[in-house]
Motif scaffolding. Sequence first.
Motif, PDB file in Angstrom:
ATOM      1  N   LYS A   1       0.853  -1.192   0.000  1.00 19.26           N
ATOM      2  CA  LYS A   1       0.000   0.000   0.000  1.00 19.26           C
ATOM      3  C   LYS A   1       0.888   1.242   0.000  1.00 19.26           C
ATOM      4  O   LYS A   1       1.789   1.366   0.836  1.00 19.26           O
ATOM      5  CB  LYS A   1      -0.898   0.014   1.245  1.00 19.26           C
ATOM      6  CG  LYS A   1      -1.838  -1.194   1.339  1.00 19.26           C
ATOM      7  CD  LYS A   1      -2.643  -1.134   2.637  1.00 19.26           C
ATOM      8  CE  LYS A   1      -3.555  -2.343   2.774  1.00 19.26           C
ATOM      9  NZ  LYS A   1      -4.328  -2.312   4.045  1.00 19.26           N
TER      10      LYS A   1
ATOM     11  N   TYR B   1       0.991  -3.151  -6.287  1.00 14.95           N
ATOM     12  CA  TYR B   1       0.781  -2.196  -5.203  1.00 14.95           C
ATOM     13  C   TYR B   1      -0.593  -1.555  -5.385  1.00 14.95           C
ATOM     14  O   TYR B   1      -1.203  -1.576  -6.462  1.00 14.95           O
ATOM     15  CB  TYR B   1       1.866  -1.127  -5.191  1.00 14.95           C
ATOM     16  CG  TYR B   1       1.834  -0.191  -6.371  1.00 14.95           C
ATOM     17  CD1 TYR B   1       1.106   1.005  -6.334  1.00 14.95           C
ATOM     18  CD2 TYR B   1       2.530  -0.488  -7.540  1.00 14.95           C
ATOM     19  CE1 TYR B   1       1.053   1.868  -7.419  1.00 14.95           C
ATOM     20  CE2 TYR B   1       2.491   0.363  -8.630  1.00 14.95           C
ATOM     21  CZ  TYR B   1       1.753   1.548  -8.571  1.00 14.95           C
ATOM     22  OH  TYR B   1       1.720   2.401  -9.658  1.00 14.95           O
TER      23      TYR B   1
ATOM     24  N   LEU C   1      -3.209   4.573  -2.456  1.00 14.40           N
ATOM     25  CA  LEU C   1      -4.314   5.032  -1.603  1.00 14.40           C
ATOM     26  C   LEU C   1      -4.189   6.537  -1.414  1.00 14.40           C
ATOM     27  O   LEU C   1      -3.211   7.019  -0.823  1.00 14.40           O
ATOM     28  CB  LEU C   1      -4.283   4.305  -0.257  1.00 14.40           C
ATOM     29  CG  LEU C   1      -4.387   2.770  -0.334  1.00 14.40           C
ATOM     30  CD1 LEU C   1      -4.224   2.156   1.046  1.00 14.40           C
ATOM     31  CD2 LEU C   1      -5.705   2.346  -0.962  1.00 14.40           C
TER      32      LEU C   1
ATOM     33  N   ASN D   1      -8.464   6.964   4.471  1.00 14.52           N
ATOM     34  CA  ASN D   1      -7.072   6.650   4.127  1.00 14.52           C
ATOM     35  C   ASN D   1      -6.103   7.543   4.904  1.00 14.52           C
ATOM     36  O   ASN D   1      -5.072   7.078   5.411  1.00 14.52           O
ATOM     37  CB  ASN D   1      -6.839   6.829   2.629  1.00 14.52           C
ATOM     38  CG  ASN D   1      -7.515   5.752   1.803  1.00 14.52           C
ATOM     39  OD1 ASN D   1      -7.867   4.685   2.316  1.00 14.52           O
ATOM     40  ND2 ASN D   1      -7.719   6.030   0.522  1.00 14.52           N
TER      41      ASN D   1
END
Length: 210
Positions: free
Chosen positions: A4, A34, A37, A45
Amino acid sequence: MVIKVFLASSSGSTAIKKKQQDVLGFLEALKVDYAPLDIACNEDNRMWMRENVPVEKKPTNGIPLPPQIFNEESYCGDYETFFDAKEDNAVYAFLGLPPPPGSKEAKEAEKAYILENGPVENGTVENETVESETVENGTDDAEDDENLEAEEVEEENLDDDSLVMPFFYPLSPCLTFTISPPASSHPALITLTISPVNSCWFHFPWTITK
């Protein structure tokens, strides 16, 4: 395992945009999956990133800046630590991923393993195993030799205690002999009644008295 990358799509900082591009571009070059975000358009997030960056990794004001990199829920690092890992050819270790076979990082990891543990084949580790087996076999051979010597000594003692002697006696209803065995093996006296014959040979591992 999903990598992430927390980033800000609408950041006004040129430096932050460049860092984000460097991270994403390098991950794409390595073909690492990946998930980007965005913290600028998604409050969840942003809050998750701020809560899960370790306290010791946060800046003085307590607000970490993108890009921040995670492997699932495990924190990997920020741009500076990612850049250091890239310079050291240790990006897979930084991301918590096994390096692909044949990659430069995999070869470096193999060299480090050999330096620490020795060669797996035809080298130190194998030789230590062979030496260990040799020592064990040598111990077994020594024990076998000791057992063989003990058996030979026992046979010699048996021959020394044995008595072979002839008996000549006239015909009679019976003849009785008392046999006194060694105290170590036969503590009690044994009386034998022998039927008459002209002459006999008897082999006893004891002392015979008439």
